[in-house]
Design a protein around this motif. Structure first.
Motif, mmCIF file in Angstrom:
data_model
loop_
_atom_site.group_PDB
_atom_site.id
_atom_site.type_symbol
_atom_site.label_atom_id
_atom_site.label_comp_id
_atom_site.label_asym_id
_atom_site.label_seq_id
_atom_site.Cartn_x
_atom_site.Cartn_y
_atom_site.Cartn_z
ATOM 1 N N GLY A 8 61.678 30.415 73.042
ATOM 2 C CA GLY A 8 60.656 30.771 72.219
ATOM 3 C C GLY A 8 59.427 31.559 73.131
ATOM 4 N N ILE A 9 59.852 31.446 74.243
ATOM 5 C CA ILE A 9 58.694 31.815 75.001
ATOM 6 C C ILE A 9 58.820 33.538 76.094
ATOM 7 N N THR A 10 58.036 34.359 76.333
ATOM 8 C CA THR A 10 57.966 35.355 77.443
ATOM 9 C C THR A 10 56.697 35.124 78.301
ATOM 10 N N PRO A 11 58.069 34.725 79.910
ATOM 11 C CA PRO A 11 57.709 34.567 80.705
ATOM 12 C C PRO A 11 56.776 35.145 81.527
ATOM 13 N N GLU A 12 55.490 35.150 82.287
ATOM 14 C CA GLU A 12 54.298 35.987 83.355
ATOM 15 C C GLU A 12 55.057 35.737 84.133
ATOM 16 N N VAL A 13 56.573 37.351 84.957
ATOM 17 C CA VAL A 13 56.517 37.358 85.749
ATOM 18 C C VAL A 13 55.438 37.859 86.960
ATOM 19 N N ALA A 14 55.180 36.734 88.601
ATOM 20 C CA ALA A 14 54.446 37.344 89.178
ATOM 21 C C ALA A 14 55.177 37.852 90.252
ATOM 22 N N VAL A 15 56.097 37.153 90.481
ATOM 23 C CA VAL A 15 56.796 38.152 91.866
ATOM 24 C C VAL A 15 58.864 37.996 91.502
ATOM 25 N N GLU A 16 59.268 39.000 91.374
ATOM 26 C CA GLU A 16 60.575 38.961 91.508
ATOM 27 C C GLU A 16 61.343 39.094 92.918
ATOM 28 N N THR A 17 61.968 38.316 92.920
ATOM 29 C CA THR A 17 62.919 37.930 94.650
ATOM 30 C C THR A 17 64.112 37.297 94.041
ATOM 31 N N ASP A 18 65.351 38.151 95.453
ATOM 32 C CA ASP A 18 66.616 36.560 95.108
ATOM 33 C C ASP A 18 66.360 36.407 96.438
ATOM 34 N N GLU A 19 65.675 36.232 96.863
ATOM 35 C CA GLU A 19 65.476 35.322 98.454
ATOM 36 C C GLU A 19 64.870 34.308 97.890
ATOM 37 N N ARG A 20 65.609 33.125 98.612
ATOM 38 C CA ARG A 20 65.032 31.583 97.547
ATOM 39 C C ARG A 20 63.799 31.413 98.736
ATOM 40 N N HIS A 21 64.033 31.567 100.062
ATOM 41 C CA HIS A 21 63.192 31.436 100.463
ATOM 42 C C HIS A 21 61.467 31.648 100.250
ATOM 43 N N ALA A 22 61.755 33.122 99.525
ATOM 44 C CA ALA A 22 60.716 32.870 99.294
ATOM 45 C C ALA A 22 59.902 32.610 97.977
ATOM 46 N N TRP A 23 60.455 31.967 96.997
ATOM 47 C CA TRP A 23 60.375 31.409 95.819
ATOM 48 C C TRP A 23 59.581 30.146 96.659
#
Length: 293
Positions: free
Chosen positions: A211-226
């Motif tokens: 029941g939450i809407t996340p605040e997306v700061a960054v979108e990336t599929d490169e996990r090292h960037a997470w």
């Protein structure tokens, strides 16, 4: 849990005291004792009880040592096979970038420390379904998955290898409780997979269920960037943890959820695979999974 701890526990059981076990293994007794106690805390089990001037196995310890001996035997067979197979093609392991870092590399490092020098090649995949497809197609010898595969290809052997805790990794100084709730995620900027990916769809379904809407700061599929985004103070992220006590980078704080959240870890292999190294590694993973369970 690591291989060294298994050897310490088995030696303590065989010699009747941690002092004698440490002498037999040529290690300092305090180091052996700390490793065994740390393992007991991790498993939430008492493996030993005081018995005179030494220690004796508890009932849970008896079961654990029986399984640990089997796992160590499989590791020894893997070491012998890997040594004889050094000049052959590398063992290809398919896994998501997260599991490459959180599971595949620690497994290979632990085996290498104990003489099983496996020449491995890690093959990236975006989902557990893709991991299974790569193994079924013969492009990978072994696959590591962290979620169920809805339509698993035929002919695969599937082995549960334990659970990883899902934790929130955040920049130091963030005002959050030691254990967070799912509702707390609504107020935390997050780094997430890109929209339209399988991983993102899975997380979006999770957020919707909470029941939450996340605040997306960054979108990336490169996990090292997470984790780089977290350590830079840009965002927080959800990450698997096989060692909840250890933060992956300086300046990063690891928090568990209340209630705790886990993902089941599974290895897949072709049933007809004839590579001895692959078979022995799968057996090691299966037996270590039994120890964790």
């Amino acid at each position: 849990m690591n291989i060294q701890q298994l050897r310490y526990v088995v030696a303590t059981a065989e010699h009747g005291s941690m002092t004698a076990a440490a002498a037999a293994l040529f290690v300092a007794q305090p180091a052996l004792s700390r490793a065994v106690r740390q393992l007991e805390r991790e498993l939430d089990l008492a493996l030993f009880a005081r018995a005179g001037r030494g220690v004796a196995l508890t009932p849970a310890g008896e079961t654990f040592v029986h399984r640990a001996r089997a796992a160590l035997g499989s590791i020894d067979r893997l070491r012998t096979t890997a040594s004889a197979d050094q000049d052959s093609a590398p063992l290809v392991i398919a896994a998501s970038p997260t599991l490459q870092a959180a599971l595949a590399i620690p497994i290979l490092a632990g085996l290498r420390e104990h003489g099983a020098r496996i020449h491995a090649r890690l093959l990236g995949a975006s989902s557990s379904a893709e991991v299974a497809e790569l193994v079924a197609a013969g492009r990978a010898d072994l696959g590591l998955c962290d979620s169920a595969v809805s339509a698993e290809p035929a002919g695969l052997v599937r082995v549960a290898i334990g659970r990883a805790e899902v934790r929130l990794y955040s920049p130091a100084g963030l005002d959050l409780p030691d254990r967070v709730t799912f509702a707390d995620l609504a107020a935390v900027p997050l780094v997430l997979p890109t929209a339209g990916s399988d991983r993102r769809a899975s997380l979006d379904a999770f957020f919707e269920g909470c029941g939450i809407t996340p605040e997306v700061a960054v979108e990336t599929d490169e996990r090292h960037a997470w984790l780089a985004a977290v350590s830079s103070g840009v965002a927080s992220c959800l990450w698997h943890s096989l060692d909840p006590r250890r933060a992956p980078l300086p300046g990063v704080v690891s928090r568990g959820f209340d209630p705790p959240m886990h993902r089941t870890l599974v290895a897949v292999q072709r049933g007809a695979d004839e590579r001895a190294v692959s078979r022995h590694l799968l057996e090691v993973l299966r037996q270590v999974g039994e120890l964790v369970a």
